[in-house]
Structure formats: structure tokens, C-alpha cells
Design an enzyme around this catalytic site. Structure first.
Site, PDB file in Angstrom:
ATOM      1  N   TYR A 174       0.839  -1.200   0.000  1.00  0.00           N
ATOM      2  CA  TYR A 174       0.000   0.000   0.000  1.00  0.00           C
ATOM      3  C   TYR A 174       0.876   1.254   0.000  1.00  0.00           C
ATOM      4  O   TYR A 174       0.643   2.194  -0.772  1.00  0.00           O
ATOM      5  CB  TYR A 174      -0.901  -0.033   1.228  1.00  0.00           C
ATOM      6  CG  TYR A 174      -1.764   1.190   1.441  1.00  0.00           C
ATOM      7  CD1 TYR A 174      -2.906   1.392   0.673  1.00  0.00           C
ATOM      8  CD2 TYR A 174      -1.452   2.116   2.419  1.00  0.00           C
ATOM      9  CE1 TYR A 174      -3.711   2.511   0.876  1.00  0.00           C
ATOM     10  CE2 TYR A 174      -2.250   3.226   2.630  1.00  0.00           C
ATOM     11  CZ  TYR A 174      -3.375   3.423   1.861  1.00  0.00           C
ATOM     12  OH  TYR A 174      -4.156   4.529   2.072  1.00  0.00           O
ATOM     13  N   LYS A 178       1.048   4.056  -2.959  1.00  0.00           N
ATOM     14  CA  LYS A 178       0.705   5.448  -2.676  1.00  0.00           C
ATOM     15  C   LYS A 178       1.871   6.386  -2.950  1.00  0.00           C
ATOM     16  O   LYS A 178       1.672   7.541  -3.351  1.00  0.00           O
ATOM     17  CB  LYS A 178       0.232   5.583  -1.224  1.00  0.00           C
ATOM     18  CG  LYS A 178      -1.133   4.957  -0.961  1.00  0.00           C
ATOM     19  CD  LYS A 178      -2.219   5.553  -1.848  1.00  0.00           C
ATOM     20  CE  LYS A 178      -3.616   5.158  -1.416  1.00  0.00           C
ATOM     21  NZ  LYS A 178      -4.649   5.678  -2.341  1.00  0.00           N
TER      22      LYS A 178
END
Length: 306
Positions: A174, A178
């Protein structure tokens, strides 16, 4: 549902992952400012499994009940076909596209040594490819408009995270995705400005399905009538402004938004430097690096690090 400012009057906005949480709040805020909204959502679970049309359609009904205009789009925007149909839906339903808010995502949290490559691929696919493909197809439309002499006032708002800026223990895929979204934002802003397109990113902190367990463990629920610092609706006013013509001149920026606070994030900049004017030996390089580190600002801690 119109706002007195009507910042987005006459604009057509697309919001991905808009069936719940932040995406839903963004869609409602844009509609309240006068935008006609395409509400995209696959209706999947927190881990990306399953799927349903109900979440997107419910947000559409909320917007319509308040006097706004909206349509649902339930295709997978991490595919070329789904992303192309997203843009086509805006053009077919409302005759244009002015604002793209990339928000869709899900989690499969694991410590690095326990992370399967399938989980890595799934998370980076929806976050990073799910930003790239809608942006690519929207940009192709805007470029065509600009070349035809109809230069748009187009706006893109991408969704990064504090995890992408600082890292987050247990969220390696993640965080990597990002962080990639920040780089995508910077390059897209540089490439697309000539076509009338501004591209920015937000790093929001709010209570959503992805964060509710974290906030439940660390923050008490607000008292009745008190300011709910973790409500996703706190982030959406900034998104509505960035998605409007009022944000003219703002591009290639990353904003952190949490509760009542907005912060312009300042990324990698050159710090202390040393130049020998010739090749270093390993020992010399080590001595130079050690001296430079002593003069440098300490890094911000990774979320969850002890």
C-alpha cells in the site's frame, strides 16, 4: 443541495471508489458545489473481493434526492476497458468531463516477509494502475479538446496517503503504491499542463473502512454535537476546490488533509551536499556521508515504527 459558492457549477466530475467513505464524501461535496457527477464503484469488500452495484447507485440516489445530477458507473477502472468506459460515461451522460478524482482502493496488509506476490499485485493494481488508466483516458480526451482549440480547465485530484509519504509498518505494498501515485501526479502535472490540465494529490486521514479499526483503537467517538475530526467529509472541501476552476495555477502539489488542518507537503529536496571534484574512495565516501548526515534534518518516523 447547492452551495452558496457553487464552485463547480457547470462542471462534470468523475469520482472513483465513490460508493463509500472518502469517495462518497467527495462525490456529495462536488455535487453540492454544482457538479454533475459520475459515481464509480465496484462495490467490493475491504480486501477487493466480491462486487455489487448498490453502493454506487445509493450515492447517485443521494445526489438526486438533494436536487443534483449523477449517474453510476460500476466497471473496473483498473482495466483499459473500464477506464475508457468511465470517461465515455461522463461524455455520454453529461456531454463533457472537467474533473477526475482518483480515489478507489483496498487493503491487504501484511508484514513484508509474509506478503504474497498476489497480494502485492492486487493492491498495486487497484491503487496505482487504477489511478494511471483513468488519468490516461481522461488526458487523451483533454488533449484532443486542446488540439481542437477548446482548451479545458481540467482538474485531476489523486489520492496518496501518509503511508506513501512516510511509509507504514505492515503496509509495504500500500505504501509503495501510494508513493507511486505521488510520482505519477508530479509527472502528469508537468506533461499535461500544456493541455489545460492541472494535477494534484491529497494525502487524507479520515475514518473509512480502511482505517476504522485503527481509529477505533486510538480515538474515542466524538460527543454528540462535537466536531468529528475523523469524518471523511472534512477532506472533501479541499477536493471540491482543487476540482474547480477556482484552483487555477495550482498543479503538481500534494496536500495533507485531516480534521480541520490542511498542509502543503514538501517532498524530496537537496539537503547537505559535498563535492570532492573527483571519485571518492569507499572510506572517503563513508566519512563524507557521515558528516552530511550530522548536518541533515532527521527523517520523519515511519507510521507504526517503534
Amino acid at each position: 443541495m447547492s452551495s452558496p459558492t457553487a464552485l463547480c457549477a457547470g462542471r462534470v466530475a468523475v469520482v472513483t471508489g465513490a460508493g463509500r467513505g472518502l469517495g462518497r464524501a467527495h462525490a456529495l461535496a462536488l455535487a453540492a458545489e454544482g457538479a454533475r457527477v459520475v459515481v464509480n464503484d465496484l462495490g467490493v469488500g475491504l480486501d477487493g473481493s466480491g462486487g455489487a452495484t448498490a453502493p454506487a447507485q445509493q450515492v447517485v440516489e443521494e445526489i438526486r434526492a438533494a436536487g443534483g445530477e449523477a449517474v453510476a458507473h460500476c466497471a473496473d477502472i483498473a482495466t483499459a476497458e473500464g477506464a475508457a468506459s468511465l470517461v465515455a460515461t461522463a461524455l455520454d451522460a453529461f456531454g463533457g468531463l472537467d474533473t477526475l478524482v482518483n480515489n478507489a482502493g483496498f487493503l491487504r496488509d501484511r508484514m513484508l516477509v509474509n506478503l504474497d506476490e498476489d497480494d502485492w499485485d492486487a493492491v498495486t493494481r487497484v491503487h496505482l494502475r487504477g489511478h494511471f488508466l483513468p488519468l490516461k483516458h481522461a488526458a487523451a480526451h483533454w488533449r484532443s479538446e486542446a488540439k481542437a482549440g477548446r482548451v479545458p480547465e481540467a482538474r485531476v485530484v489523486n489520492t496518496s496517503s501518509g503511508a506513501g509519504l512516510l511509509g507504514s509498518v505492515g503496509q509495504v505494498c500500500y505504501s509503495a503504491a501510494k508513493a507511486g501515485i505521488v510520482a505519477l501526479t508530479l509527472v502528469a502535472a508537468a506533461e499535461l499542463g500544456r493541455y489545460g490540465v492541472q494535477v494534484n494529490a491529497i494525502a487524507p486521514a479520515a475514518r473509512t473502512r480502511m482505517t476504522e479499526e485503527t481509529f477505533a483503537a486510538t480515538m474515542a467517538a466524538p460527543a454528540a454535537g462535537a466536531f468529528d475530526a475523523m469524518a471523511p467529509e472534512n477532506v472533501s472541501p479541499l477536493v471540491a476546490w482543487l476540482g474547480s476552476a477556482a484552483s487555477a495555477g495550482v498543479s503538481g502539489r500534494v496536500f495533507e488533509a485531516e480534521a480541520g488542518r490542511i498542509t502543503v507537503m514538501e517532498g524530496w529536496r537537496p539537503g547537505p551536499t559535498a563535492d570532492k571534484g573527483a571519485r571518492w574512495s569507499p572510506a572517503e565516501a563513508g566519512e563524507a556521508a557521515t558528516a552530511l548526515l550530522a548536518r541533515a534534518e532527521p527523517p520523519q518516523p515511519v507510521y507504526g515504527a517503534r
